[in-house]
Design an enzyme around this catalytic site. Structure first.
Site, mmCIF file in Angstrom:
data_model
loop_
_atom_site.group_PDB
_atom_site.id
_atom_site.type_symbol
_atom_site.label_atom_id
_atom_site.label_comp_id
_atom_site.label_asym_id
_atom_site.label_seq_id
_atom_site.Cartn_x
_atom_site.Cartn_y
_atom_site.Cartn_z
ATOM 1 N N ASN A 129 50.752 30.628 43.996
ATOM 2 C CA ASN A 129 51.282 29.272 43.852
ATOM 3 C C ASN A 129 50.854 28.381 45.015
ATOM 4 O O ASN A 129 51.661 27.651 45.602
ATOM 5 C CB ASN A 129 52.810 29.300 43.759
ATOM 6 N N ARG A 134 45.669 25.316 51.673
ATOM 7 C CA ARG A 134 46.870 25.930 52.233
ATOM 8 C C ARG A 134 46.657 27.418 52.478
ATOM 9 O O ARG A 134 47.102 27.963 53.513
ATOM 10 C CB ARG A 134 48.062 25.728 51.303
ATOM 11 N N ARG A 182 56.368 33.928 50.544
ATOM 12 C CA ARG A 182 55.292 34.918 50.591
ATOM 13 C C ARG A 182 55.430 35.835 51.817
ATOM 14 O O ARG A 182 54.899 36.942 51.822
ATOM 15 C CB ARG A 182 53.930 34.227 50.618
ATOM 16 N N LYS A 224 48.149 39.275 37.848
ATOM 17 C CA LYS A 224 47.077 38.379 38.293
ATOM 18 C C LYS A 224 46.593 38.738 39.688
ATOM 19 O O LYS A 224 45.380 38.868 39.935
ATOM 20 C CB LYS A 224 47.555 36.937 38.261
ATOM 21 N N PRO A 241 41.563 38.351 36.465
ATOM 22 C CA PRO A 241 42.775 37.626 36.864
ATOM 23 C C PRO A 241 43.049 36.452 35.929
ATOM 24 O O PRO A 241 42.137 35.682 35.620
ATOM 25 C CB PRO A 241 42.441 37.125 38.276
ATOM 26 N N ASP A 243 45.224 33.066 35.513
ATOM 27 C CA ASP A 243 46.112 32.040 36.052
ATOM 28 C C ASP A 243 46.069 30.831 35.131
ATOM 29 O O ASP A 243 45.511 30.886 34.023
ATOM 30 C CB ASP A 243 45.717 31.677 37.485
ATOM 31 N N HIS A 245 44.393 28.038 35.347
ATOM 32 C CA HIS A 245 43.030 27.579 35.092
ATOM 33 C C HIS A 245 42.370 28.422 34.006
ATOM 34 O O HIS A 245 41.748 27.886 33.077
ATOM 35 C CB HIS A 245 42.188 27.660 36.372
ATOM 36 N N PHE A 288 36.473 30.348 36.279
ATOM 37 C CA PHE A 288 37.459 29.849 37.235
ATOM 38 C C PHE A 288 36.834 28.825 38.178
ATOM 39 O O PHE A 288 37.386 27.744 38.393
ATOM 40 C CB PHE A 288 38.036 31.014 38.038
#
Length: 297
Positions: A129, A134, A182, A224, A241, A243, A245, A288
């Site tokens: 997320n 970041r 996290r 994922k 994976p 997600d 996208h 991706f």
């Protein structure tokens, strides 16, 4: 063309790629690794606790490391860049998928890296997320705070922190660096790895199913994240994976994928693994990266 002569305190080498396509920009900055920086014609990164500088030259890849760095050799870099994988074979296998051809052509030479499993696990625990900026900041802050200082010429970086260092640091110290929820996952996984409960490197030799089962016993690792770890560090080219996208691009480009309930990540992943076999992971990363670049993520 950049020269291959290293500065004082460094040693240099040339890694031939034998005509294999190689795109540094899209390989190193495509969201599978987060510690590479471009300076002039060179890319600077950290591999296994050592700073490495690489650039493309005629006939291959020039690299520079510290004089006393015996860990980073041409053979080790060949493994890291997956130069044993014949991209022409991958493209041939995937070119039958018409909706994938544009991405294969636009990002020709983008390779799937074979990174260190612990470093990759740590990176993708931070990636949940989040976005590339970041993630990069979180990882660099952790390395700067808990990793050992390393140098190459005038360049100073920090190695990835060891599992023991992060286990000892504790959750609050990582939250102070901005990892948020996290931090709990990072500390929990670090503790398990430090105790020897899980041998991440050994999972390279495990089957896809066994590696997936083991990884999903780790706090914060779902389907994922487990597939990211397997694809980018564990020699599992069938890893896929899923997600937001990927779900969207599959629905946009592949009518058959619309028959699969998009909220069921495992069913979407299983469908894609069968559809894009045997190189589902390569298809995934090209799709991706294409969607991420087009969307400005």
């Amino acid at each position: 063309m950049a020269g291959t002569v290293a500065a004082q305190g460094q040693r240099s080498g040339l890694l031939p790629h034998y005509g294999q396509p190689f795109d540094f920009e899209n390989t190193l900055l495509s969201g599978q690794a987060f510690r590479w920086r471009k300076r002039e014609s060179w890319y600077e990164g950290v591999i296994l606790g050592h700073i490495v500088r690489v650039c493309e030259v005629e006939g291959g890849i020039a690299f520079a490391t510290a004089d006393d760095d015996g860990a980073v050799t041409a053979s080790r870099l060949r493994d890291y860049f997956s130069l044993d994988i014949d991209l022409q074979e991958v493209y041939s296998a995937l070119s039958r998928h018409e909706a994938l051809q544009e991405s294969l052509g636009r990002y020709r030479g983008m390779r799937v890296l074979r990174q260190d499993p612990w470093e990759t696990t740590l990176s993708f625990l931070c990636a949940q997320n989040s976005n590339v900026l970041r993630i990069t900041r979180n990882i660099e802050d952790m390395c700067r705070t808990f990793g050992s200082r390393i140098s190459l010429g005038d360049l100073t970086r920090h190695a990835y922190p060891t599992p023991e260092a992060l286990a000892e640091a504790g959750e609050q110290a990582l939250r102070a660096l901005g990892l948020g929820y996290r931090a709990r996952y990072v500390v929990s996984v670090a503790q398990k790895v430090a105790r020897g409960d899980v041998d991440l490197t050994a999972l390279r030799d495990a089957s896809y199913a066994d590696a997936l089962e083991t990884l999903m016993t780790l706090d914060g690792v779902g389907d994922k994240v487990a597939n990211c770890i397997m694809l980018f560090s564990m020699d599992k080219p069938q890893a896929f994976p899923v997600d937001t996208h990927i779900r969207q691009v599959l629905r946009d480009r592949y009518p058959r994928a619309r028959r699969v309930k998009s909220s069921d990540i495992r069913r979407v992943r299983a469908w894609a693994q069968e559809y894009f076999a045997p190189y589902a992971g390569y298809a995934n990363h090209y799709l991706f990266h294409s969607r991420r670049v087009e969307g400005g993520q």
